[in-house]
Motif scaffolding. Structure first.
Motif, PDB file in Angstrom:
ATOM      1  N   UNK A 195       2.885  56.139 -39.984  1.00 24.39           N
ATOM      2  CA  UNK A 195       2.794  55.124 -38.927  1.00 24.39           C
ATOM      3  C   UNK A 195       4.143  54.455 -38.710  1.00 24.39           C
ATOM      4  N   UNK A 196       4.371  53.936 -37.518  1.00 25.00           N
ATOM      5  CA  UNK A 196       5.669  53.334 -37.190  1.00 25.00           C
ATOM      6  C   UNK A 196       6.039  52.247 -38.178  1.00 25.00           C
ATOM      7  N   UNK A 197       5.111  51.367 -38.500  1.00 22.79           N
ATOM      8  CA  UNK A 197       5.422  50.240 -39.383  1.00 22.79           C
ATOM      9  C   UNK A 197       5.728  50.693 -40.800  1.00 22.79           C
ATOM     10  N   UNK A 198       5.279  51.901 -41.167  1.00 20.10           N
ATOM     11  CA  UNK A 198       5.480  52.386 -42.534  1.00 20.10           C
ATOM     12  C   UNK A 198       6.577  53.428 -42.629  1.00 20.10           C
ATOM     13  N   UNK A 199       7.285  53.674 -41.533  1.00 19.23           N
ATOM     14  CA  UNK A 199       8.293  54.727 -41.509  1.00 19.23           C
ATOM     15  C   UNK A 199       9.668  54.156 -41.834  1.00 19.23           C
ATOM     16  N   UNK A 200      10.170  54.374 -43.075  1.00 14.16           N
ATOM     17  CA  UNK A 200      11.446  53.764 -43.453  1.00 14.16           C
ATOM     18  C   UNK A 200      12.645  54.333 -42.727  1.00 14.16           C
ATOM     19  N   UNK A 201      12.491  55.530 -42.122  1.00 11.90           N
ATOM     20  CA  UNK A 201      13.638  56.153 -41.463  1.00 11.90           C
ATOM     21  C   UNK A 201      13.723  55.800 -39.984  1.00 11.90           C
ATOM     22  N   UNK A 202      12.832  54.946 -39.504  1.00 11.25           N
ATOM     23  CA  UNK A 202      12.887  54.537 -38.104  1.00 11.25           C
ATOM     24  C   UNK A 202      13.997  53.513 -37.925  1.00 11.25           C
ATOM     25  N   UNK A 203      15.086  53.926 -37.298  1.00 11.62           N
ATOM     26  CA  UNK A 203      16.245  53.048 -37.196  1.00 11.62           C
ATOM     27  C   UNK A 203      15.973  51.849 -36.312  1.00 11.62           C
ATOM     28  N   UNK A 204      15.008  51.986 -35.422  1.00 10.88           N
ATOM     29  CA  UNK A 204      14.687  50.869 -34.532  1.00 10.88           C
ATOM     30  C   UNK A 204      13.388  50.181 -34.953  1.00 10.88           C
ATOM     31  N   UNK A 205      13.075  50.252 -36.272  1.00 15.62           N
ATOM     32  CA  UNK A 205      11.807  49.707 -36.748  1.00 15.62           C
ATOM     33  C   UNK A 205      11.612  48.241 -36.406  1.00 15.62           C
ATOM     34  N   UNK A 206      12.709  47.473 -36.372  1.00 10.89           N
ATOM     35  CA  UNK A 206      12.600  46.050 -36.073  1.00 10.89           C
ATOM     36  C   UNK A 206      12.799  45.751 -34.592  1.00 10.89           C
ATOM     37  N   UNK A 207      13.097  46.767 -33.791  1.00 12.27           N
ATOM     38  CA  UNK A 207      13.326  46.553 -32.366  1.00 12.27           C
ATOM     39  C   UNK A 207      11.995  46.492 -31.627  1.00 12.27           C
ATOM     40  N   UNK A 208      12.028  45.895 -30.463  1.00  9.92           N
ATOM     41  CA  UNK A 208      10.816  45.803 -29.657  1.00  9.92           C
ATOM     42  C   UNK A 208      10.497  47.170 -29.057  1.00  9.92           C
ATOM     43  N   UNK A 209       9.234  47.418 -28.697  1.00 11.34           N
ATOM     44  CA  UNK A 209       8.890  48.682 -28.043  1.00 11.34           C
ATOM     45  C   UNK A 209       9.724  48.951 -26.792  1.00 11.34           C
ATOM     46  N   UNK A 210      10.009  47.909 -26.011  1.00  6.23           N
ATOM     47  CA  UNK A 210      10.812  48.088 -24.803  1.00  6.23           C
ATOM     48  C   UNK A 210      12.224  48.551 -25.148  1.00  6.23           C
ATOM     49  N   UNK A 213      12.055  52.139 -26.096  1.00  8.93           N
ATOM     50  CA  UNK A 213      11.911  52.973 -24.899  1.00  8.93           C
ATOM     51  C   UNK A 213      13.257  53.180 -24.218  1.00  8.93           C
ATOM     52  N   UNK A 214      14.058  52.112 -24.158  1.00 10.62           N
ATOM     53  CA  UNK A 214      15.419  52.238 -23.609  1.00 10.62           C
ATOM     54  C   UNK A 214      16.226  53.252 -24.398  1.00 10.62           C
ATOM     55  N   UNK A 235       8.604  49.452 -18.809  1.00 11.39           N
ATOM     56  CA  UNK A 235       7.987  48.621 -19.833  1.00 11.39           C
ATOM     57  C   UNK A 235       8.243  49.166 -21.220  1.00 11.39           C
ATOM     58  N   UNK A 236       7.166  49.560 -21.915  1.00 13.86           N
ATOM     59  CA  UNK A 236       7.276  50.065 -23.279  1.00 13.86           C
ATOM     60  C   UNK A 236       7.271  51.590 -23.324  1.00 13.86           C
ATOM     61  N   UNK A 237       7.571  52.213 -22.199  1.00 17.06           N
ATOM     62  CA  UNK A 237       7.571  53.672 -22.118  1.00 17.06           C
ATOM     63  C   UNK A 237       8.843  54.187 -21.462  1.00 17.06           C
ATOM     64  N   UNK A 238       9.250  55.373 -21.881  1.00 19.59           N
ATOM     65  CA  UNK A 238      10.263  56.133 -21.162  1.00 19.59           C
ATOM     66  C   UNK A 238       9.520  57.135 -20.301  1.00 19.59           C
ATOM     67  N   UNK A 239       9.949  57.301 -19.067  1.00 22.19           N
ATOM     68  CA  UNK A 239       9.251  58.179 -18.121  1.00 22.19           C
ATOM     69  C   UNK A 239      10.234  59.214 -17.584  1.00 22.19           C
ATOM     70  N   UNK A 240       9.804  60.470 -17.597  1.00 21.62           N
ATOM     71  CA  UNK A 240      10.618  61.556 -17.057  1.00 21.62           C
ATOM     72  C   UNK A 240       9.897  62.146 -15.852  1.00 21.62           C
ATOM     73  N   UNK A 310       5.294  60.860 -20.028  1.00 23.34           N
ATOM     74  CA  UNK A 310       5.259  59.456 -20.418  1.00 23.34           C
ATOM     75  C   UNK A 310       5.412  59.362 -21.933  1.00 23.34           C
ATOM     76  N   UNK A 311       6.469  58.697 -22.368  1.00 19.68           N
ATOM     77  CA  UNK A 311       6.813  58.583 -23.789  1.00 19.68           C
ATOM     78  C   UNK A 311       6.639  57.118 -24.175  1.00 19.68           C
ATOM     79  N   UNK A 312       5.602  56.827 -24.933  1.00 17.05           N
ATOM     80  CA  UNK A 312       5.274  55.437 -25.246  1.00 17.05           C
ATOM     81  C   UNK A 312       5.780  55.028 -26.622  1.00 17.05           C
ATOM     82  N   UNK A 313       6.239  53.786 -26.728  1.00 19.16           N
ATOM     83  CA  UNK A 313       6.672  53.233 -28.003  1.00 19.16           C
ATOM     84  C   UNK A 313       5.790  52.067 -28.417  1.00 19.16           C
ATOM     85  N   UNK A 314       4.696  51.839 -27.702  1.00 22.06           N
ATOM     86  CA  UNK A 314       3.766  50.771 -28.073  1.00 22.06           C
ATOM     87  C   UNK A 314       3.064  51.138 -29.365  1.00 22.06           C
TER      88      UNK A 314
END
Length: 320
Positions: A195-210, A213-214, A235-240, A310-314
């Motif tokens: 899960x995102x909150x438990x992933x120590x390798x997520x460099x943007x773990x403390x960043x907001x979903x928005x 997405x950026x 918003x909280x998604x990247x869209x292609x 649609x790539x969501x980070x929520x």
């Protein structure tokens, strides 16, 4: 009396047989884990990614290996090179570093391709940037008539390796990765992640979903250039807005490969969805991978497939 003794002997023999079977099973499991670690592959229960070739063969990689593969393969597309160039580059990186960005190697070799500062590939700091190392490799490959060569010959022409015949064994898995990141087939790549909150390798773990997405938009644009179509944040998604189906699946597979780093939780395209929270399995059910809209809708009635990726980070979402 003899019957009782005979029964005891049979019982003892059966007991001994079961002990031997148990010991063999433990040894086999230990060997499997050992070989997996030596090969740089994730073991059962670890975060992992799988890619299924057009022939049905499944290849397993760590999230780091898969993320690096997305960089290498996307760069070929961004440069206007064909899939063969990507296969050669990926086979080279698999042999040289197991698709890991390592800071050590033979003599002064470092990075994905084990390039050497003393041989003019750049500084060690530059080579340790996977994007720089990938660009440097293709700069050399473009001066080689690689279409008339085998994968091994082309890789060796660039690398000048002391083990010139070692690249061929990675050709099939490199072709499968290339198909995924060039969008040749739909829903080829799946990752099972924490899960995102438990992933120590997520460099943007403390960043907001928005903000994450950026970062996904920045990453897609950096890796693929302008070859995918329109890429933007909503918003909280990247869209292609892909130019075609291949571009759409290339972006979708890239998003899954980079989900651990970017905290991506869901990717949807062409009526299918990869949901990070769903990628679990039990003894009796496999990992679901990409699910159809009908599977994710309680009534089994879904809206027509969206032409957008649609790539969501929520971190929490309503059902699709």
């Amino acid at each position: 009396m003899s019957s009782t003794s005979s029964g005891r002997r049979r019982h003892a023999a059966l007991h001994l047989f079961l002990i031997i079977v148990l010991i063999c099973a433990v040894i086999a499991a230990a060997l499997y884990v050992g070989f997996s670690l030596v090969a740089g592959k994730p073991t059962v229960g670890d975060p992992r990614c799988t890619v299924v070739s057009a022939q049905g063969t499944t290849y397993t990689f760590t999230p780091e290996q898969t993320r690096n593969a997305s960089i290498v393969s996307a760069e070929a597309l961004a440069r206007g090179l064909d899939q063969r160039a990507s296969v050669i580059a990926l086979a080279t990186a698999q042999q040289e570093s197991e698709l890991r960005n390592i800071d050590y190697g033979d003599r002064d070799s470092v990075g994905l391709f084990q390039q050497r500062p003393s041989q003019g590939w750049g500084t060690a700091e530059e080579i340790m940037d996977p994007h720089y190392a990938t660009v440097a490799f293709y700069n050399h490959l473009e001066h080689v008539d690689y279409h008339s060569m085998s994968v091994t010959q082309a890789a060796q022409a660039v690398q000048q390796s002391g083990v010139p015949d070692a690249y061929a064994k990675h050709e099939d898995s490199s072709a499968a990765l290339t198909d995924a990141f060039h969008g040749a087939q739909p829903a080829m790549l799946n990752c099972v992640l924490d899960p995102v909150d438990a992933s120590p390798s997520t460099s943007e773990g403390s960043a907001s979903p928005a903000a994450r997405a950026d970062e996904a938009v920045v990453g897609l644009t950096r890796d693929y250039g302008d070859t995918l179509g329109g890429v933007r944040t909503e918003g909280e998604s990247a869209v292609v807005e892909p130019d075609d189906s291949e571009s759409g699946w290339a972006a979708a597979h890239w998003a899954v490969a980079n989900a651990e780093r970017l905290g991506i939780t869901r990717v949807s395209y062409d009526g299918r969805t990869w949901d990070r929270g769903h990628q679990t399995s039990t003894r009796f059910s496999p990992v679901p991978g990409w699910e159809s809209a009908e599977e994710l809708t309680p009534e089994g009635q879904a809206a027509p497939p969206s032409p957008q990726v649609v790539i969501s980070t929520a971190t929490s979402q309503d059902p699709a």
